[in-house]
Design a protein around this motif. Structure first.
Motif, PDB file in Angstrom:
ATOM      1  N   UNK A  36       0.783  -1.230   0.000  1.00  0.00           N
ATOM      2  CA  UNK A  36       0.000   0.000   0.000  1.00  0.00           C
ATOM      3  C   UNK A  36       0.816   1.281   0.000  1.00  0.00           C
ATOM      4  N   UNK A  37       2.103   1.183  -0.285  1.00  0.00           N
ATOM      5  CA  UNK A  37       2.971   2.361  -0.232  1.00  0.00           C
ATOM      6  C   UNK A  37       3.147   3.064  -1.575  1.00  0.00           C
ATOM      7  N   UNK A  38       2.581   2.515  -2.646  1.00  0.00           N
ATOM      8  CA  UNK A  38       2.846   3.081  -3.975  1.00  0.00           C
ATOM      9  C   UNK A  38       2.562   4.582  -4.064  1.00  0.00           C
ATOM     10  N   UNK A  39       1.424   5.089  -3.597  1.00  0.00           N
ATOM     11  CA  UNK A  39       1.187   6.539  -3.698  1.00  0.00           C
ATOM     12  C   UNK A  39       2.236   7.361  -2.929  1.00  0.00           C
ATOM     13  N   UNK A  40       2.614   6.904  -1.758  1.00  0.00           N
ATOM     14  CA  UNK A  40       3.610   7.622  -0.954  1.00  0.00           C
ATOM     15  C   UNK A  40       4.987   7.581  -1.622  1.00  0.00           C
ATOM     16  N   UNK A  41       5.337   6.456  -2.218  1.00  0.00           N
ATOM     17  CA  UNK A  41       6.631   6.328  -2.891  1.00  0.00           C
ATOM     18  C   UNK A  41       6.686   7.199  -4.144  1.00  0.00           C
ATOM     19  N   UNK A  42       5.593   7.240  -4.892  1.00  0.00           N
ATOM     20  CA  UNK A  42       5.519   8.134  -6.061  1.00  0.00           C
ATOM     21  C   UNK A  42       5.708   9.592  -5.632  1.00  0.00           C
ATOM     22  N   UNK A  77       7.198  10.670  -2.948  1.00  0.00           N
ATOM     23  CA  UNK A  77       8.579  10.850  -2.479  1.00  0.00           C
ATOM     24  C   UNK A  77       9.529  11.027  -3.670  1.00  0.00           C
ATOM     25  N   UNK A  78       9.355  10.236  -4.720  1.00  0.00           N
ATOM     26  CA  UNK A  78      10.179  10.398  -5.920  1.00  0.00           C
ATOM     27  C   UNK A  78       9.959  11.772  -6.532  1.00  0.00           C
ATOM     28  N   UNK A  79       8.710  12.193  -6.581  1.00  0.00           N
ATOM     29  CA  UNK A  79       8.386  13.505  -7.136  1.00  0.00           C
ATOM     30  C   UNK A  79       9.043  14.619  -6.314  1.00  0.00           C
ATOM     31  N   UNK A  80       9.010  14.493  -4.995  1.00  0.00           N
ATOM     32  CA  UNK A  80       9.617  15.526  -4.147  1.00  0.00           C
ATOM     33  C   UNK A  80      11.147  15.555  -4.276  1.00  0.00           C
ATOM     34  N   UNK A  81      11.728  14.448  -4.767  1.00  0.00           N
ATOM     35  CA  UNK A  81      13.175  14.405  -5.009  1.00  0.00           C
ATOM     36  C   UNK A  81      13.512  15.015  -6.375  1.00  0.00           C
TER      37      UNK A  81
END
Length: 70
Positions: free
Chosen positions: A52-58, A60-64
């Protein structure tokens, strides 16, 4: 505890600095077990301790500074 794998295509990965930045961006994050960046295929693979982490990981990548393809 089971491991979940999340895979993203990130076209803007261009060099070793991008690879390091992405890996370092996730250091110390809860539930993240490993981050692998493949420059050739422009793939980011993230092993995490829960689903269930896919939205949070996306996000996080965007914020990087990287936008994963849908």
């Amino acid at each position: 505890m089971s491991t979940h794998r999340y895979q993203f295509t990130v076209e803007s990965i261009r060099c070793k600095a991008c690879e390091r930045r992405i890996r370092n961006w996730f250091v110390g994050e809860p539930d993240i077990e490993s981050v692998t960046v493949d420059l050739t295929s422009k793939q980011v693979a993230i092993q995490a301790g829960r689903e269930g982490l896919e939205p949070a990981l996306r996000s996080k990548l965007h914020s990087a500074g990287y936008t994963p393809n849908p």
